[in-house]
Design an enzyme around this catalytic site. Structure first.
Site: not given
Length: 308
Positions: A13, A23, A48, A53, A82, A115, A211, A260, A266
């Site tokens: 919901g 990122t 995200d 990372y 993740k 992940h 990506s 990203k 950008r």
């Protein structure tokens, strides 16, 4: 599709912004600035992240500054992270989530994803003497049940998966008490995975495209996509950039996109995709670009034919 529509509704919901800031590969002294600018200046409401990372502490500092300034409130930002492969064991899942929450300076996550559908040894991408990824025998069901406990504990609002195939999802759905809200997978015009997207959406599992412009940080792939003759022609017709066409294509498939960038122009450009719509003919032309060209493949770094 209503061009002003900026959210999709998860099976919990909750409303999730269709556009998010990715990122992955946002380097030190870049990730935090990108997040801060995206939230306070560019209008993003979705970030995200992932423990793997290596930049969640920096992002957490930026989030702290943003929320402290009062320009944006925590409740208005959708934050995903993740669980990494090394924390799939039942007793490792909650500590990993708590570490991410500490790094990000948060009390809860809006969405927490597993992940990958495999458990690995105690280092990032450890391989054996033959260069094969070292796997740990942890059943995915054990991991998922521990993820469900995070929801019950209030640490996360929703749970989901990443990089799962239809076969893996069928197995998960056979025992999940809490159905996955999301499957985050590689999606772009050269790898459209239309059948996987259809399967997920039919079963009310939302899909996030990572990506969406090609491999982050790999200019040669991004160049192929943004230079594609079909994409360039459509961009000219709409007076938009090729990147904006690629992202608009993604949201018109009702998938979330998380490009990203650490460059302000950008970041702004990427979110300016809600004032036009691709025609059915243009969507069909982009669909014809399918190549099955996968960029993120565990076989490349660990000789695991994860995707067959």
């Amino acid at each position: 599709m209503d061009t002003s529509l900026k959210y999709l509704t998860l099976n919990t919901g909750a409303k999730m912004p269709l556009m998010g800031l990715g990122t992955w590969k946002s380097g030190p002294n870049e990730a935090g600035d990108a997040v801060e600018y995206a939230l306070t200046e560019a209008g993003y409401r979705h970030i995200d992240c992932a423990a793997a990372y290596g930049n969640e502490k920096e992002i957490g500092e930026a989030l702290g500054r943003v929320f402290k300034s009062g320009k944006v409130q925590r409740k208005d930002v959708f934050i995903t992270s993740k669980l990494w492969n090394t924390a799939h064991a039942r007793d490792a899942v909650r500590p990993a989530c708590e570490a991410t929450l500490k790094d990000l300076g948060l009390d809860y996550l809006d969405l927490y994803l597993v992940h990958w559908g495999m458990s690995t040894s105690d280092s990032h991408w450890a391989v054996d003497e033959n260069g094969v990824l070292a796997l740990d025998p942890v059943p995915y069901r054990e991991t998922w049940e521990a993820m469900e406990e995070l929801v019950e504990a209030g640490l996360v609002k929703a749970i989901g998966v990443a990089n799962l195939s239809v076969a893996q999802l069928i197995d998960l759905l056979s025992y999940a008490k809490i159905r996955p809200a999301m499957n985050q997978v590689e999606l772009h015009p050269y790898l459209q995975q239309s059948r996987l997207v259809e399967f997920c959406q039919y079963r009310e599992i939302a899909v996030t495209a990572y990506s969406p412009l090609g491999r982050p940080g790999a200019a040669e792939m991004a160049g192929k996509l943004v230079d594609d003759e079909t994409i360039v022609k459509i961009a000219h017709a709409h007076k938009k950039t090729p990147a904006q066409i690629l992202l608009r294509w993604g949201i018109q498939r009702n998938t979330v996109v998380i490009p990203k960038s650490t460059h302000r122009e950008r970041i702004q450009e990427n979110i300016d995709i809600f004032d036009f719509e691709l025609s059915a003919k243009e969507m069909e032309a982009i669909a014809a670009l399918e190549r099955g060209e996968r960029l993120v493949d565990p076989y490349e770094w660990g000789k695991i034919p994860y995707f067959g």
